[in-house]
Design a protein around this motif. Structure first.
Motif, PDB file in Angstrom:
ATOM      1  N   LEU A  55       0.838  -1.201   0.000  1.00 22.78           N
ATOM      2  CA  LEU A  55       0.000   0.000   0.000  1.00 22.78           C
ATOM      3  C   LEU A  55       0.875   1.254   0.000  1.00 22.78           C
ATOM      4  CD1 LEU A  55      -2.703   1.513   0.339  1.00 22.78           C
ATOM      5  CD2 LEU A  55      -2.515   1.137   2.808  1.00 22.78           C
ATOM      6  N   MET A  56       1.896   1.270   0.838  1.00 24.43           N
ATOM      7  CA  MET A  56       2.788   2.429   0.899  1.00 24.43           C
ATOM      8  C   MET A  56       3.392   2.735  -0.464  1.00 24.43           C
ATOM      9  SD  MET A  56       4.816   1.658   4.466  1.00 24.43           S
ATOM     10  CE  MET A  56       4.014   1.790   6.070  1.00 24.43           C
ATOM     11  N   ASN A  57       3.885   1.692  -1.129  1.00 23.18           N
ATOM     12  CA  ASN A  57       4.551   1.893  -2.418  1.00 23.18           C
ATOM     13  C   ASN A  57       3.570   2.324  -3.506  1.00 23.18           C
ATOM     14  OD1 ASN A  57       6.961   1.276  -1.252  1.00 23.18           O
ATOM     15  ND2 ASN A  57       7.086  -0.806  -2.064  1.00 23.18           N
ATOM     16  N   LEU A  58       2.352   1.760  -3.463  1.00 27.62           N
ATOM     17  CA  LEU A  58       1.327   2.171  -4.430  1.00 27.62           C
ATOM     18  C   LEU A  58       1.045   3.668  -4.308  1.00 27.62           C
ATOM     19  CD1 LEU A  58      -1.449  -0.607  -4.423  1.00 27.62           C
ATOM     20  CD2 LEU A  58      -0.190   0.242  -6.412  1.00 27.62           C
ATOM     21  N   ILE A  59       0.896   4.122  -3.084  1.00 29.79           N
ATOM     22  CA  ILE A  59       0.567   5.534  -2.841  1.00 29.79           C
ATOM     23  C   ILE A  59       1.723   6.434  -3.270  1.00 29.79           C
ATOM     24  CG2 ILE A  59       0.226   7.224  -0.987  1.00 29.79           C
ATOM     25  CD1 ILE A  59      -1.602   5.172   0.374  1.00 29.79           C
ATOM     26  N   HIS A  60       2.928   6.076  -2.862  1.00 30.28           N
ATOM     27  CA  HIS A  60       4.078   6.918  -3.198  1.00 30.28           C
ATOM     28  C   HIS A  60       4.295   6.979  -4.713  1.00 30.28           C
ATOM     29  CE1 HIS A  60       8.352   8.175  -3.424  1.00 30.28           C
ATOM     30  NE2 HIS A  60       8.004   8.913  -2.366  1.00 30.28           N
ATOM     31  N   LYS A  61       4.168   5.849  -5.375  1.00 27.45           N
ATOM     32  CA  LYS A  61       4.354   5.807  -6.835  1.00 27.45           C
ATOM     33  C   LYS A  61       3.308   6.640  -7.546  1.00 27.45           C
ATOM     34  CE  LYS A  61       4.560   2.663 -10.783  1.00 27.45           C
ATOM     35  NZ  LYS A  61       4.365   1.261 -11.254  1.00 27.45           N
ATOM     36  N   HIS A  62       2.051   6.541  -7.120  1.00 26.50           N
ATOM     37  CA  HIS A  62       0.983   7.291  -7.787  1.00 26.50           C
ATOM     38  C   HIS A  62       1.200   8.796  -7.661  1.00 26.50           C
ATOM     39  CE1 HIS A  62      -2.978   8.388  -9.273  1.00 26.50           C
ATOM     40  NE2 HIS A  62      -3.136   9.159  -8.201  1.00 26.50           N
ATOM     41  N   VAL A  63       1.573   9.223  -6.474  1.00 26.26           N
ATOM     42  CA  VAL A  63       1.708  10.661  -6.233  1.00 26.26           C
ATOM     43  C   VAL A  63       2.946  11.236  -6.918  1.00 26.26           C
ATOM     44  CG1 VAL A  63       2.019  12.410  -4.429  1.00 26.26           C
ATOM     45  CG2 VAL A  63       0.420  10.537  -4.066  1.00 26.26           C
ATOM     46  N   THR A  64       3.997  10.438  -7.042  1.00 26.39           N
ATOM     47  CA  THR A  64       5.263  10.978  -7.569  1.00 26.39           C
ATOM     48  C   THR A  64       5.518  10.655  -9.031  1.00 26.39           C
ATOM     49  OG1 THR A  64       6.428   9.004  -6.758  1.00 26.39           O
ATOM     50  CG2 THR A  64       6.387  10.945  -5.316  1.00 26.39           C
ATOM     51  N   ASN A  65       4.927   9.554  -9.547  1.00 30.34           N
ATOM     52  CA  ASN A  65       5.308   9.111 -10.896  1.00 30.34           C
ATOM     53  C   ASN A  65       4.170   9.014 -11.903  1.00 30.34           C
ATOM     54  OD1 ASN A  65       7.994   8.807 -10.094  1.00 30.34           O
ATOM     55  ND2 ASN A  65       7.621   6.731  -9.327  1.00 30.34           N
ATOM     56  N   MET A 120      -4.663  -4.559   8.312  1.00 28.95           N
ATOM     57  CA  MET A 120      -3.348  -4.637   7.682  1.00 28.95           C
ATOM     58  C   MET A 120      -2.533  -3.376   7.927  1.00 28.95           C
ATOM     59  SD  MET A 120      -4.051  -3.745   3.721  1.00 28.95           S
ATOM     60  CE  MET A 120      -2.576  -2.750   3.733  1.00 28.95           C
ATOM     61  N   GLY A 121      -3.020  -2.464   8.785  1.00 32.39           N
ATOM     62  CA  GLY A 121      -2.285  -1.233   9.056  1.00 32.39           C
ATOM     63  C   GLY A 121      -2.492  -0.190   7.977  1.00 32.39           C
ATOM     64  N   LYS A 122      -3.740  -0.041   7.543  1.00 33.72           N
ATOM     65  CA  LYS A 122      -4.072   0.852   6.431  1.00 33.72           C
ATOM     66  C   LYS A 122      -3.691   2.298   6.721  1.00 33.72           C
ATOM     67  CE  LYS A 122      -8.494   1.358   6.037  1.00 33.72           C
ATOM     68  NZ  LYS A 122      -8.777   2.708   6.580  1.00 33.72           N
ATOM     69  N   THR A 123      -4.000   2.783   7.926  1.00 27.31           N
ATOM     70  CA  THR A 123      -3.740   4.198   8.228  1.00 27.31           C
ATOM     71  C   THR A 123      -2.249   4.514   8.154  1.00 27.31           C
ATOM     72  OG1 THR A 123      -5.662   4.175   9.696  1.00 27.31           O
ATOM     73  CG2 THR A 123      -4.157   6.029   9.885  1.00 27.31           C
ATOM     74  N   MET A 124      -1.434   3.685   8.805  1.00 25.13           N
ATOM     75  CA  MET A 124       0.010   3.888   8.730  1.00 25.13           C
ATOM     76  C   MET A 124       0.493   3.699   7.297  1.00 25.13           C
ATOM     77  SD  MET A 124       2.033   4.829  11.146  1.00 25.13           S
ATOM     78  CE  MET A 124       1.340   4.177  12.653  1.00 25.13           C
ATOM     79  N   GLY A 125      -0.241   2.870   6.552  1.00 23.36           N
ATOM     80  CA  GLY A 125       0.127   2.599   5.175  1.00 23.36           C
ATOM     81  C   GLY A 125       0.032   3.806   4.263  1.00 23.36           C
TER      82      GLY A 125
END
Length: 942
Positions: A261-271, A285-290
């Motif tokens: 989830l973290m990588n999906l979010i970072h990739k979408h916002v930056t790339n 699954m730790g969505k908020t921290m994700g």
């Protein structure tokens, strides 16, 4: 002279002293802030104790059989209480009941002073969510070994009384003295007790605490705006598993799904080039921290990340739990600010005005005292901290904030104003947190409150469409408006008082007289328009209105134009009157300032009315549904305007402000309904990414469907309730696990509850029901703390309820979760889609029911350790033409077992690994049972 406080609790066979009797008496004696003695006894009531009272108190008939009668101990109790101050939690009951019993036994009535710890707690513990003795004990960490037994309750009440006194004495002297002057509204001699505390504190003054200040005779907690610290070096997002584990150290455990989830979010916002991304991520699954971690590398006060959540509870969780936990890992700190509508905050200047000119009314005074204590604790001024169920009381109408524009910089409280402070905090925050309703209202604000920014993060996104629709669903009631005008024009009411306040300014007074005349004209023209138009319709009829129905005569059309003109003139006059009032605001007395605030509220309401009425008569696009409810002979109506495209995000004012928008939720994908959620939001090209849940449903869950086929739609309400009670009772009686029963109708829920609750109480098991006995949060709290409890819930209990582990083990769905087709909004949507050539059931009802069924299952399994059973009492899940589509919305590895009640009971017991008494299975031979294997068809079972 030392005062002796007698902290008393009694248990009784009922609440009516004329027929009921005491079964226990408990008393704890307190002197000089110490417990110095105890006395308690069982009492033989000379009547049977009902099973309900036995279940509540754990006091049996056998226990009191050999106890003394009250006649035997009346003298002892009377002597014990002489020369003491009587203290009880809800003194009205204990003092009155005890006196009635004394008189019955020939003793004199007690005339000693009394103190109510309920009222003391409401004043000195302002942020408690409940003032029940059990809840206060739990909140304050007071051990309560035997709730609803007199000795234990008296002991806890004594501890509570001492704790409150300690808290009261720690308050600033200016606060306790003001509370003392307001305390005359309290019960018995509670006011004398508070005044004595104030006197003792004045005689032994202490320095003001360093975190407090006194402004204009009100003690406030000091507020600071922490400056945002920009990182002094380049920070890099940890993309790999090893980098994340190095960052987490021992404080957080690495979860593969969370990392994805973290990588999906970072990739979408930056790339990525696309604006929107939907991500389905299951709870547990730790969505908020994700989403917090990757966004923290991109957020700055100049371009803050805006997070929209579904509820205030989630906002609190972000601020109080998740962000502090993440800040322990980061070298640079997240600074987050929660933002709510201005009416959620206290206006200190207006509150001071109510203190200077108080209304002598009990609840008004209790709230004032409570707020004085709260102001020594709060840094936000957000009423939500008070955990009130409603802000509808007069005091809150008088003191809620109107906005910074209505403040004068000359006011003593301006620099300490909570909205001024909020705006200052926002400039130093890299995360701004709102809820979906606040976000939806941005479209209706003349001046946007949220800044343009790069990223909008929508958490619990599956709630967004409904919230958008609710916020834009508008009403106006002409009868209510007429009553309001009559009331405001009476002697001593708003218009009369405002006229007196403006009497020295002839020009403004003339404008105000004209304003009142125009208001009367508006009301009369509304009547004339509807008198002509509604002539053919019957009394108390509800109508869907089309443009063709709006067939006004020439005179009616002239009246409509005149109505628009009067609205324009009234709004112009309002501006002039408000400006004149603002100029005099500093010179007015306290109560006059409150009147000015009420006038501003009315002006705002009329502005909203003018906008709505014009929109109702002019907006005839297919997206708008016009409804009227006709009251009858008075030519008065309730007008309703429903925007069926309210959830279409590109239509909103806020959607274009963000470069990237992320939508994260537990249930965004609907099997067989391609891109349903994105289409519903008006962004059909948005991608949906699904992160598989970390659960093993084949091992963690058993799903049973009742194999009794019932034509639910053909049953009367009585027959359907009878079916539910008949089916539900044996399951709940045999299974002792904590159980949530989900309904689709509040009416059915309550009818089933009243049919079942007494027999369950008599057998020592309570049913907790939505709508009966408190707010959703209070019911959930009771459910969590009672092993083997049963909770009946509807609507909001299908989703957003966190009951992990043993807190919930059995989930029963009484009916497939389709919206009732006769609800106004559902009717309107169905008509709209029919006109568009779509089928409402296939396009809306079926996918929404699929989502809700998954959400129901989500109440049961919220972690990899959870285990539970789900029972569906609606055989349409298997046997209807659409049942296969509903099944496909459930996890692929979850088998469905079709069983009779008699067959499923031992299987449930076996799943929970406990013995099931065979003799309790129904004697009749088992019916044919079926198992539907994951992703397969139906096959015969054993």
């Amino acid at each position: 002279m030392t005062t002796t406080y007698a902290i008393v609790d009694i248990e009784t066979t009922g609440t009516d002293p004329k027929v009921d009797r005491m079964i226990q008496f408990g008393c704890v004696l307190v002197e000089n802030q110490k417990i110095v003695g105890r006395f308690s006894t069982d009492i033989n009531p000379s009547q049977m104790i009902s099973r309900q009272i036995q279940s509540l108190t754990q006091i049996s008939n056998r226990q009191v059989q050999k106890a003394p009668y009250f006649e035997d101990i009346a003298q002892t109790i009377y002597n014990l209480l002489q020369d003491t101050v009587f203290v009880a939690h809800n003194i009205h009951f204990d003092y009155h009941f005890l006196n009635h019993e004394l008189v019955r036994c020939g003793m004199p009535r007690l005339t000693i002073a009394g103190i109510d710890t309920v009222e003391l707690a409401q004043i000195f513990l302002p942020t408690e969510s409940s003032y029940r003795l059990n809840d206060l004990a739990e909140s304050l960490g007071i051990i309560h070994e035997n709730p609803h037994q007199a000795a234990s309750d008296a002991e806890v009440t004594a501890d509570l009384f001492l704790r409150i006194e300690e808290l009261a004495k720690a308050l600033p002297l200016v606060t306790i003295e003001k509370i003392a002057t307001l305390s005359s509204v309290t019960s018995h001699q509670t006011s004398d007790y508070i005044k004595q505390l104030a006197l003792e504190m004045k005689q032994n003054p202490t320095e003001l605490a360093t975190d407090l200040m006194v402004v204009n005779q009100i003690a406030l907690k000091k507020k600071e705006v922490t400056l945002f610290e920009q990182p002094l070096y380049e920070i890099t997002y940890p993309k790999t598993k090893k980098q994340k584990q190095r960052l987490f150290q021992e404080r957080l455990s690495y979860r593969p799904q969370q990392g994805k989830l973290m990588n999906l979010i970072h990739k979408h916002v930056t790339n990525e080039d696309e604006k929107d991304l939907l991500i389905e991520a299951s709870t547990g699954m730790g969505k908020t921290m994700g989403y917090l971690l990757p966004l923290s590398y991109l957020a700055t006060p100049e371009k803050p990340v805006v997070i929209s959540t579904a509820s205030i509870l989630l906002q609190q969780q972000l601020i109080e739990e998740d962000i502090p936990k993440l800040n322990q890992l980061l070298d640079y700190k997240i600074q987050a600010t929660v933002i709510k509508g201005k009416g959620n905050y206290i206006d200190l200047q207006r509150f001071k005005a109510t203190l200077d000119a108080p209304i002598v009314q009990k609840q008004y005074g209790l709230y004032q005292m409570r707020l004085l204590v709260w102001l020594t604790q709060t840094e936000t001024g957000d009423f939500g901290e008070l955990n009130l169920t409603s802000l509808n009381h007069l005091l809150f109408e008088e003191i809620k904030h109107r906005g910074v524009d209505y403040l004068s910089k000359k006011q003593a409280f301006y620099q300490e104003d909570f909205l001024v402070h909020l705006n200052q905090k926002m400039t130093q925050s890299n995360f701004l947190i709102v809820n979906h309703a606040f976000l939806a209202q941005e479209t209706r604000r003349e001046t946007p409150y949220l800044p343009n920014s790069q990223i909008l993060m929508i958490d619990e996104a599956h709630h967004l469409p409904e919230v958008m629709e609710q916020v834009t669903n508008q009403f106006f009631d002409t009868e209510v408006f007429q009553r309001q005008l009559r009331h405001l024009g009476e002697d001593g009411q708003l218009f009369d008082t405002l006229r007196a306040m403006l009497s020295q300014e002839a020009e403004i007074l003339q404008l105000f007289e004209l304003y009142q005349t125009i208001l009367s004209e508006i009301s009369e023209i509304q009547e004339e328009i509807f008198a002509e138009w509604l002539l053919p319709f019957q009394v108390k009829e509800e109508l869907f209105v089309t443009r063709d129905d709006l067939n006004l005569s020439n005179q009616g059309k002239k009246n409509l134009k005149k109505l628009y003109l009067y609205y324009e003139e009234s709004l112009l006059l309002q501006q002039q009157i408000a400006a004149a009032c603002f100029r005099h605001n500093e010179q007015w007395l306290a109560r006059e300032k409150i009147v000015y605030g009420k006038a501003l509220i009315f002006f705002e309401e009329l502005s909203a009315q003018a906008s709505f009425v014009k929109q109702w008569f002019t907006s005839w696009e297919p997206r708008y549904v016009h409804k009227l409810y006709i009251y009858g002979s008075q030519n008065t109506v309730r007008m309703q305007l429903i925007d069926l495209e309210a959830a279409i995000l590109p239509n909103t004012a806020w959607y274009p402000r963000y470069e990237k928008i992320l939508y994260v939720g537990g249930t965004l994908k609907v099997a067989t309904f391609t891109n349903y959620f994105a289409q519903r939001l008006g962004i059909p090209d948005a991608k949906l990414k699904v992160i598989p849940p970390p659960y093993h449903y084949d091992e963690q869950v058993r799903l049973f469907v009742l194999n009794e086929q019932v034509a639910i739609k053909e049953l009367s309400i009585y027959e359907y309730v009878d079916f539910i009670v008949r089916t539900l009772s044996p399951i709940l009686e045999q299974q002792k696990e904590s159980t949530l029963v989900l309904f689709t109708s509040h009416d059915i829920l309550q009818k089933v509850y009243y049919r079942m609750q007494m027999s369950f109480l008599e057998n020592g098991r309570e049913i907790i029901a939505q709508g009966i006995g408190g707010s959703r949060e209070k019911l959930l709290k009771r459910f969590r703390h009672r092993k083997g409890a049963v909770l009946f819930g509807a609507d909001s209990f299908w989703q957003g309820v966190d009951l992990p582990g043993d807190t919930l083990q059995l989930l029963i769905v009484t009916r497939l979760p389709f919206d009732h087709p006769q609800r106004p909004m559902i009717e309107a949507k169905s008509r709209y889609l029919d006109e568009q050539g779509d089928n409402y059931f296939k396009k809306e009802a079926l996918p929404k029911a699929s989502l809700k069924l998954r959400q129901g299952l989500g109440r049961l399994i919220r972690s990899e350790e959870d285990r539970g059973v789900m029972v569906v009492l609606d055989s349409r899940l298997i046997h209807s033409s659409y049942g296969q589509k509903l099944q496909q919305s459930l996890p692929k590895d979850l088998a469905i077992h079709e069983r009779s009640v008699a067959e499923m009971l031992p299987e449930i017991a076996q799943f929970f690994k406990r013995d099931y008494p065979k003799e309790e299975i129904e004697a009749d031979s088992p019916q044919h049972s079926v198992i539907i294997e994951p992703s397969k068809g139906v096959k015969s079972g054993e």
